[in-house]
Design an enzyme around this catalytic site. Structure first.
Site, short mmCIF file in Angstrom:
data_model
loop_
_atom_site.label_atom_id
_atom_site.label_comp_id
_atom_site.label_asym_id
_atom_site.label_seq_id
_atom_site.Cartn_x
_atom_site.Cartn_y
_atom_site.Cartn_z
N ASP A 143 -25.38 42.78 -8.68
CA ASP A 143 -24.68 44.20 -8.44
C ASP A 143 -23.25 43.90 -7.89
O ASP A 143 -22.75 42.96 -7.18
CB ASP A 143 -25.58 44.58 -6.69
CG ASP A 143 -27.09 44.41 -6.74
OD1 ASP A 143 -27.50 44.14 -7.75
OD2 ASP A 143 -27.52 44.55 -5.71
N GLU A 174 -32.94 50.43 -3.09
CA GLU A 174 -31.66 49.53 -2.82
C GLU A 174 -30.41 50.16 -3.01
O GLU A 174 -30.38 51.07 -3.64
CB GLU A 174 -32.02 48.45 -4.02
CG GLU A 174 -33.29 47.50 -3.85
CD GLU A 174 -33.52 46.50 -5.22
OE1 GLU A 174 -33.96 45.38 -4.65
OE2 GLU A 174 -32.99 46.77 -6.26
#
Ligand code: FRU
Length: 534
Positions: free
Chosen positions: A124, A295
């Protein structure tokens, strides 16, 4: 004595069985090189300096052949007092010191115009913010500095003046006694609300160990180095999945707000000082896709195209449970009153209809009212087995988002490449003959081909990568994805104009009218340079 020994065996079988190797660098140098073999088991390395443990990390220590090496910086130590205690043995772990680690590219699939780490694993994007004082876009990211698979989560750091050319910096936030450093966000605290100094950069992230808690760290040198706040963690909960805090400013109350992922929902909090957080509300039950864990949420107030209205959007990443399996980004359009989020719709809207668009979040403080986001360009289904080893994963091109009204009066997210990168695309008009489809093939002389098809009858765009080159590394990789094109009132759907961005291992397609994006990885045996329309 015998009794004690038996007890030890019962308690610590793993530790007693595995042989530890102690290695000392043979000479003073900048780096010690660890040999990595991706098929080897992961072992722990403890760094001991003057009898104190100063660091620890996990590596796939090469047993027979090294796939590559990773450097450990030993420049600040007197090597005579330094040792690595490795929970494993390796014939290759001899003296491997060097003053210069060679990170020049060895991969044919390394992107030319996308952000990626110099080496090692990345997932990420984290803590992205724009600094008006320097004009720099800061991008942190989930990094394993010691291998090209997920481990040792650390915030790597890059900056860019133009969202296109990225400069790498030293790692910004490293694992500490509270855990490894999972995803999070960063803001410039211009009014010194936290007391770390005017314009301190405050990062908030998940400290991951047996449980997940939220911590903050601050930087007073423009985001280059961070100090963890001594009072961490600042937010805890007794649920296993509690992570990825995204701070956003509430201009109406002058407070900070926070959204984070908590299992199958998101939770909202408020704070006046970034340290003390009070719970506001939760959102998620009965809304959207729940095929996996939620998430990396984000909250963004977006303009509605062609009006002076704005609406709030909750960006929400989900894994697995995406439209084509694995990871994907969904979003909700609604209202935020400073306490609760109300979505206008219950069913899922997907932000991107490719397979490789995940963990999308926005830059905090982007200038000129821009809303710039980036996504991790991979999918947890196969991210750790894609055929690159020196590095694994890049980020998507930066995109600008807004909302537009479709022909049914629904608000949908519009996606465009950020203006700084637009010139890298090639424009194609997909204009089918009556009753037919229009196709664009992107290929090479090795026989690898990607087929993009526009079908105006079904109002869908298809992307087929089943014959795009290397696809065998995962059964989830070869696929054809299908995207609905959500038209606006009065749109001529008999043809579609697209901008196509082909890099060495990715293809991103954007609608010229800013309605959609589709992001897919490809691993062709040679660059894809031939474009054929029929
Ligand atoms: C998403 C994610 C986050 C987490 C991070 C760990 O890809 O699972 O939820 O913080 O990756 O690297």
């Amino acid at each position: 004595m015998k009794k004690q020994l038996i007890l030890l065996f019962a308690l610590l079988p793993g530790m007693i069985m595995s042989a530890a190797t102690v290695i000392r660098p043979a000479k003073q140098a900048n780096y010690f090189l660890f040999p990595i073999q991706e098929s080897a088991p992961t072992v722990r390395v403890r760094v001991v300096y003057e009898n104190q443990e100063v660091d620890r990390f996990n590596i796939m220590l090469a047993l027979t052949d090294a796939d590559y090496t990773v450097p450990y910086d030993i420049s600040r130590y007197d090597v005579r007092h330094l040792q690595f205690v490795v929970d494993g043995e390796s014939k290759l772990l001899t003296d491997n010191t060097t003053d210069r680690f060679d990170d020049s590219n060895r991969e044919i699939w390394r992107p030319e115009f996308h952000h990626m780490p110099a080496y090692g694993w990345m997932n990420d994007p984290n803590g992205m913010y724009y600094d008006p004082a320097t004009g720099l876009w800061h991008l942190y990211f989930q990094l394993n500095p010691y291998g090209s698979k997920w481990e040792n989560m650390t915030w790597g750091h890059s900056t860019s003046k133009d969202l296109l050319h990225w400069e790498h910096h030293q790692n910004a936030i490293k694992p500490d006694g509270l855990g490894t450093i999972f995803s999070g966000s960063a803001v410039i605290d211009k009014d010194n609300t936290a007391g770390f100094g005017k314009n301190a950069v405050v990062a908030m992230y998940t400290s991951a160990s047996e449980n997940q808690t939220q911590s903050i760290a601050y930087s007073t040198d423009g985001g280059m180095t961070f100090t963890a706040y001594a009072g961490n963690p600042v937010l805890t909960a007794d649920i296993p999945d509690f992570r990825d805090p995204k701070i956003f400013r509430n201009e109406k109350t002058g407070e900070w707000n926070l959204v984070l992922a908590a299992g199958q929902e998101v939770r909202y909090y408020a704070s006046s000082n970034l340290k003390d957080w009070r719970y506001l509300s939760s959102f998620g039950k009965g809304y959207g896709a729940h095929g996996g864990v939620w998430e990396c949420p984000d909250m963004i107030e977006l303009p509605v195209r062609g009006t002076d209205k704005t609406k709030w959007v909750l960006l929400l990443n989900i894994n697995p449970g995406g439209p084509f399996g694995g990871s994907a980004t969904q979003y909700f359009v609604g209202d935020w009153d400073g306490k609760t989020f109300k979505s206008d719709h219950r069913t899922t809207r997907w932000m991107d209809y490719g397979k490789d668009h995940y963990a999308t979040v926005s830059f905090s403080g982007a200038p000129d009212g821009r809303h710039v986001v980036m996504a991790w360009m991979s999918n947890w289904q196969y991210a750790q087995s894609v055929p690159t080893t020196q590095y694994r994963s890049g980020n998507s091109l930066p995109r600008e988002i807004d909302l537009y009204e479709d022909a049914h009066g629904e608000l949908r997210m519009g996606v465009r490449p950020a203006r700084e990168v637009r010139q890298l695309g090639k424009r194609f008009v997909l204009k089918p003959k009556k009753g037919k489809t229009a196709n664009l093939e992107i290929s090479n002389t090795a026989g690898d081909v990607v087929v993009i098809t526009y079908d105006p009858q079904r109002q869908v765009l298809l992307f087929d990568r089943t014959a795009s080159g290397r696809v065998e590394f995962s059964e989830d990789f070869p696929c054809e994805v299908k995207m609905p094109v959500f038209a606006r009132k009065g749109d001529n759907m008999s043809q579609l104009t697209i901008d196509v961005f082909v890099d060495n291992s990715s293809i991103e397609i954007f609608d010229a009218d800013g309605r959609f994006a589709l992001t897919n990885l490809v691993f062709p045996n040679e660059p894809l340079t031939i474009y054929t329309q029929y």
